[in-house]
Design a protein around this motif. Structure first.
Motif, PDB file in Angstrom:
ATOM      1  N   TRP A  60      10.980  -4.925  -7.254  1.00 21.13           N
ATOM      2  CA  TRP A  60      10.874  -5.092  -8.701  1.00 21.13           C
ATOM      3  C   TRP A  60      10.050  -3.970  -9.308  1.00 21.13           C
ATOM      4  CZ3 TRP A  60      12.840  -8.756 -12.155  1.00 21.13           C
ATOM      5  CH2 TRP A  60      13.720  -9.673 -11.551  1.00 21.13           C
ATOM      6  N   HIS A  61      10.407  -3.663 -10.549  1.00 20.37           N
ATOM      7  CA  HIS A  61       9.770  -2.552 -11.264  1.00 20.37           C
ATOM      8  C   HIS A  61       9.604  -2.954 -12.723  1.00 20.37           C
ATOM      9  CE1 HIS A  61       8.749   1.646 -12.056  1.00 20.37           C
ATOM     10  NE2 HIS A  61       9.600   1.650 -13.070  1.00 20.37           N
TER      11      HIS A  61
ATOM     12  N   SER B  10       4.631   3.310 -15.963  1.00 21.72           N
ATOM     13  CA  SER B  10       5.507   2.573 -15.055  1.00 21.72           C
ATOM     14  C   SER B  10       4.713   2.007 -13.891  1.00 21.72           C
ATOM     15  CB  SER B  10       6.631   3.480 -14.541  1.00 21.72           C
ATOM     16  OG  SER B  10       7.467   3.884 -15.611  1.00 21.72           O
ATOM     17  N   ASN B  11       5.155   0.848 -13.388  1.00 21.32           N
ATOM     18  CA  ASN B  11       4.432   0.120 -12.358  1.00 21.32           C
ATOM     19  C   ASN B  11       5.447  -0.698 -11.575  1.00 21.32           C
ATOM     20  OD1 ASN B  11       2.980  -1.804 -10.885  1.00 21.32           O
ATOM     21  ND2 ASN B  11       1.483  -2.174 -12.503  1.00 21.32           N
ATOM     22  N   GLY B  12       5.636  -0.361 -10.291  1.00 22.27           N
ATOM     23  CA  GLY B  12       6.636  -1.113  -9.548  1.00 22.27           C
ATOM     24  C   GLY B  12       6.539  -0.950  -8.049  1.00 22.27           C
TER      25      GLY B  12
ATOM     26  N   PHE C  97       0.827  -1.205   0.000  1.00 18.37           N
ATOM     27  CA  PHE C  97       0.000   0.000   0.000  1.00 18.37           C
ATOM     28  C   PHE C  97       0.867   1.263   0.000  1.00 18.37           C
ATOM     29  CE2 PHE C  97      -2.222   3.358   2.428  1.00 18.37           C
ATOM     30  CZ  PHE C  97      -3.322   3.541   1.605  1.00 18.37           C
ATOM     31  N   PHE C  98       1.985   1.223   0.694  1.00 22.68           N
ATOM     32  CA  PHE C  98       2.858   2.395   0.784  1.00 22.68           C
ATOM     33  C   PHE C  98       3.939   2.431  -0.298  1.00 22.68           C
ATOM     34  CE2 PHE C  98       1.188   2.175   5.130  1.00 22.68           C
ATOM     35  CZ  PHE C  98       0.797   3.485   5.310  1.00 22.68           C
ATOM     36  N   HIS C  99       4.260   1.295  -0.923  1.00 23.56           N
ATOM     37  CA  HIS C  99       5.407   1.243  -1.835  1.00 23.56           C
ATOM     38  C   HIS C  99       5.065   0.914  -3.281  1.00 23.56           C
ATOM     39  CE1 HIS C  99       8.619   1.616   1.232  1.00 23.56           C
ATOM     40  NE2 HIS C  99       7.715   1.065   2.023  1.00 23.56           N
ATOM     41  N   HIS C 100       3.829   0.534  -3.562  1.00 19.53           N
ATOM     42  CA  HIS C 100       3.440   0.241  -4.941  1.00 19.53           C
ATOM     43  C   HIS C 100       3.141   1.567  -5.651  1.00 19.53           C
ATOM     44  CE1 HIS C 100       0.683  -2.198  -7.867  1.00 19.53           C
ATOM     45  NE2 HIS C 100       1.754  -1.705  -8.458  1.00 19.53           N
ATOM     46  N   LYS C 101       3.915   1.878  -6.693  1.00 25.19           N
ATOM     47  CA  LYS C 101       3.785   3.140  -7.426  1.00 25.19           C
ATOM     48  C   LYS C 101       3.441   2.856  -8.890  1.00 25.19           C
ATOM     49  CE  LYS C 101       5.694   4.610  -3.595  1.00 25.19           C
ATOM     50  NZ  LYS C 101       4.853   5.096  -2.477  1.00 25.19           N
ATOM     51  N   ARG C 102       2.496   3.627  -9.407  1.00 25.89           N
ATOM     52  CA  ARG C 102       2.132   3.546 -10.822  1.00 25.89           C
ATOM     53  C   ARG C 102       2.007   4.960 -11.361  1.00 25.89           C
ATOM     54  NH1 ARG C 102      -2.628  -0.713  -9.610  1.00 25.89           N
ATOM     55  NH2 ARG C 102      -2.712   0.707  -7.840  1.00 25.89           N
ATOM     56  N   TRP C 103       2.505   5.170 -12.585  1.00 24.83           N
ATOM     57  CA  TRP C 103       2.295   6.480 -13.186  1.00 24.83           C
ATOM     58  C   TRP C 103       2.181   6.386 -14.699  1.00 24.83           C
ATOM     59  CZ3 TRP C 103       7.026   5.480 -10.684  1.00 24.83           C
ATOM     60  CH2 TRP C 103       8.171   5.464 -11.480  1.00 24.83           C
ATOM     61  N   GLN C 104       1.456   7.350 -15.248  1.00 32.60           N
ATOM     62  CA  GLN C 104       1.329   7.511 -16.689  1.00 32.60           C
ATOM     63  C   GLN C 104       1.819   8.907 -17.043  1.00 32.60           C
ATOM     64  OE1 GLN C 104      -0.177   5.447 -19.491  1.00 32.60           O
ATOM     65  NE2 GLN C 104       1.194   7.003 -20.331  1.00 32.60           N
ATOM     66  N   TYR C 105       2.866   8.974 -17.862  1.00 32.34           N
ATOM     67  CA  TYR C 105       3.423  10.252 -18.316  1.00 32.34           C
ATOM     68  C   TYR C 105       3.203  10.363 -19.818  1.00 32.34           C
ATOM     69  CZ  TYR C 105       6.861  13.804 -19.622  1.00 32.34           C
ATOM     70  OH  TYR C 105       7.479  14.912 -20.153  1.00 32.34           O
ATOM     71  N   VAL C 106       2.902  11.574 -20.276  1.00 35.85           N
ATOM     72  CA  VAL C 106       2.727  11.874 -21.695  1.00 35.85           C
ATOM     73  C   VAL C 106       3.568  13.093 -22.031  1.00 35.85           C
ATOM     74  CG1 VAL C 106       1.095  12.536 -23.499  1.00 35.85           C
ATOM     75  CG2 VAL C 106       0.370  10.967 -21.678  1.00 35.85           C
ATOM     76  N   GLY C 107       4.346  13.014 -23.103  1.00 31.46           N
ATOM     77  CA  GLY C 107       5.078  14.161 -23.621  1.00 31.46           C
ATOM     78  C   GLY C 107       4.655  14.424 -25.064  1.00 31.46           C
ATOM     79  N   ILE C 108       4.420  15.691 -25.403  1.00 30.12           N
ATOM     80  CA  ILE C 108       4.036  16.080 -26.758  1.00 30.12           C
ATOM     81  C   ILE C 108       5.001  17.159 -27.226  1.00 30.12           C
ATOM     82  CG2 ILE C 108       2.223  17.008 -28.250  1.00 30.12           C
ATOM     83  CD1 ILE C 108       0.179  16.120 -26.157  1.00 30.12           C
ATOM     84  N   ALA C 109       5.678  16.922 -28.342  1.00 31.81           N
ATOM     85  CA  ALA C 109       6.660  17.865 -28.882  1.00 31.81           C
ATOM     86  C   ALA C 109       6.175  18.393 -30.220  1.00 31.81           C
ATOM     87  CB  ALA C 109       8.014  17.175 -29.054  1.00 31.81           C
TER      88      ALA C 109
END
Length: 334
Positions: A171-172, A205-207, A47-59
Motif C-alpha cells: 500500500w502507498h 509520499s509514504n508507502g 525497514f527495507f521497503h518503507h519509503k517516504r519522500w518530500q519533493y518540491v518544485g518551483i516554477a
C-alpha cells in the motif's frame, strides 16, 4: 465546488483495513504498522521497503527548481537543482547519499511540526510547514548554490490525498498540493534569481513499495490551473486536475515519448479525454546511480505544456499554453 470526498483522518481504519481512493484535503496520520494481519509485514521487512519522500518544485519565468529528500529506511538521499531557462542548462545543484538514521528525516505526513530535512557536512535541504498552509524551503549546496523561499497556500485550491494498493498487496499514499504562491530568491552559477510571483508544488509520499519500482510522471502548476499525472506502480490514484479552484479526478494517464530521446517532444493525455497536452522540453536533469544493492535511473525534463483540458466530459475545452512544469521517467531498485 469539490469533485472528491474529504480526506479521511487516516488511510488505515480502526479494523486495520486500508482505504483506497482519491480525496480532497490532507490526512492527519499514516501508520502502516496498523494494517490488518492479512496485509501486515514484519518490522525487518518494513525497514527495507518503507519509503517516504518530500519533493518540491518551483516554477518561475527565469528558472525551475526541483529538490527532494528521500528516506528509504535502510538509507537516505537528497538532491536539488536549479534549471536556468535562458541557457537551457542546470547551473546549480547537489546530490548526496546519507547515512541511515543520521542525515535525513521525512515526516509521515505534511503537517506543521512534521518537516523534512537532510544534512551532510555543510550541505543541507530543509522543508517545513511553519504555520497552516505556510511553508519554507532552504537549500545550501556546493559552489554557492542556495535557495531561500516561502510558499503561501492559504488561498489555494484543495490538496489531493490518494491511497491505494500497489503490486503484491503493498500500500502507498501520497499528498499533492495545488499551486502555491512563492516569494524568495536563489543563487546559482554566480547569478541571483528572484522567485517572487512564481508557483510551487509539493509532493509528499509514504508507502510500502516493491524492490523494483517504475513510474512516469508529469506535473505543472500556475494560477487557476495545474495537474499531476502518473503511470506506473500506483495506477490512476494520483491523476488529478486543478481548474479554477476545483480538484478533479482524471483517468488513466498515457505518456507518448521516446525514452532514448527525452529532449524530443512528449505527449501526455488521459483516457477520459479531460487532458491532452504536448510537452516541449527546454532541457533536463538526469542521474543514474548504482549503489550495488540499489540503483536508480532518473531523467526529469523541464519545459512547457500546451493543449487543452476540460473540467468535465461535456465542458468546453480550456486552452493551455506555456505552462511550465516537468515530466519524468524513473526506475528505482531499492
Amino acid at each position: 465546488m469539490l469533485d472528491l470526498p474529504p480526506a479521511p483522518a487516516a488511510p488505515v481504519g480502526p479494523d486495520g483495513e486500508p482505504l483506497a481512493g482519491r480525496f480532497c484535503g490532507r490526512t492527519a496520520a499514516i501508520d502502516w504498522r496498523a494494517l490488518a494481519p492479512r496485509l501486515a509485514r514484519p518490522a525487518w521487512w518494513r525497514f527495507f521497503h518503507h519509503k517516504r519522500w518530500q519533493y518540491v518544485g518551483i516554477a518561475t519565468a527565469d528558472c525551475f527548481i526541483g529538490c527532494a529528500i528521500v528516506d528509504l529506511g535502510w538509507t537516505n538521499t537528497a538532491f536539488a537543482y536549479l534549471f536556468d531557462r535562458r541557457s537551457g542548462a542546470v547551473v546549480g545543484g547537489l546530490s548526496r547519499e546519507g547515512l541511515p538514521g543520521l542525515t535525513a528525516t521525512v515526516g509521515d505526513v505534511p503537517a506543521v511540526g512534521a518537516g523534512s530535512r537532510f544534512r551532510w557536512l555543510g550541505e543541507r535541504v530543509a522543508f517545513e510547514e511553519t504555520a497552516p498552509d505556510r511553508f519554507t524551503v532552504r537549500i545550501h549546496g556546493p559552489d554557492g548554490f542556495a535557495v531561500e523561499a516561502e510558499f503561501d497556500g492559504r488561498a489555494a485550491a484543495p490538496w489531493l490525498f490518494a491511497s491505494g494498493p500497489v503490486e503484491d498487496g503493498l500500500w502507498h499514499a501520497t499528498h499533492k498540493s495545488p499551486a502555491l504562491a512563492v516569494q524568495g530568491r536563489a543563487l546559482a552559477g554566480g547569478r541571483e534569481y528572484r522567485l517572487d510571483g512564481g508557483h510551487a508544488s509539493l509532493d509528499h509520499s509514504n508507502g510500502l513499495l516493491p524492490r523494483d519500482t517504475r513510474w512516469r510522471w508529469a506535473s505543472a502548476h500556475a494560477d487557476g490551473i495545474g495537474f499531476n499525472l502518473q503511470a506506473g506502480y500506483f495506477g490512476d490514484y494520483e491523476n488529478a486536475l486543478w481548474l479554477d479552484g476545483r480538484l478533479i479526478a482524471l483517468g488513466t494517464a498515457e505518456f507518448d515519448y521516446d525514452p532514448a530521446a527525452t529532449l524530443a517532444p512528449w505527449r501526455v493525455r488521459t483516457a477520459d479525454g479531460l487532458l491532452d497536452l504536448a510537452f516541449t522540453p527546454e532541457g533536463e536533469r538526469r542521474e543514474d546511480r548504482n549503489l550495488l544493492v540499489a540503483a536508480s535511473r532518473y531523467v526529469q525534463p523541464v519545459g512547457t505544456f500546451a493543449g487543452q483540458v476540460r473540467g468535465a466530459a461535456d465542458a468546453a475545452p480550456r486552452e493551455v499554453a506555456g505552462l511550465l512544469g516537468v515530466v519524468e521517467h524513473h526506475h528505482s531498485r531499492w
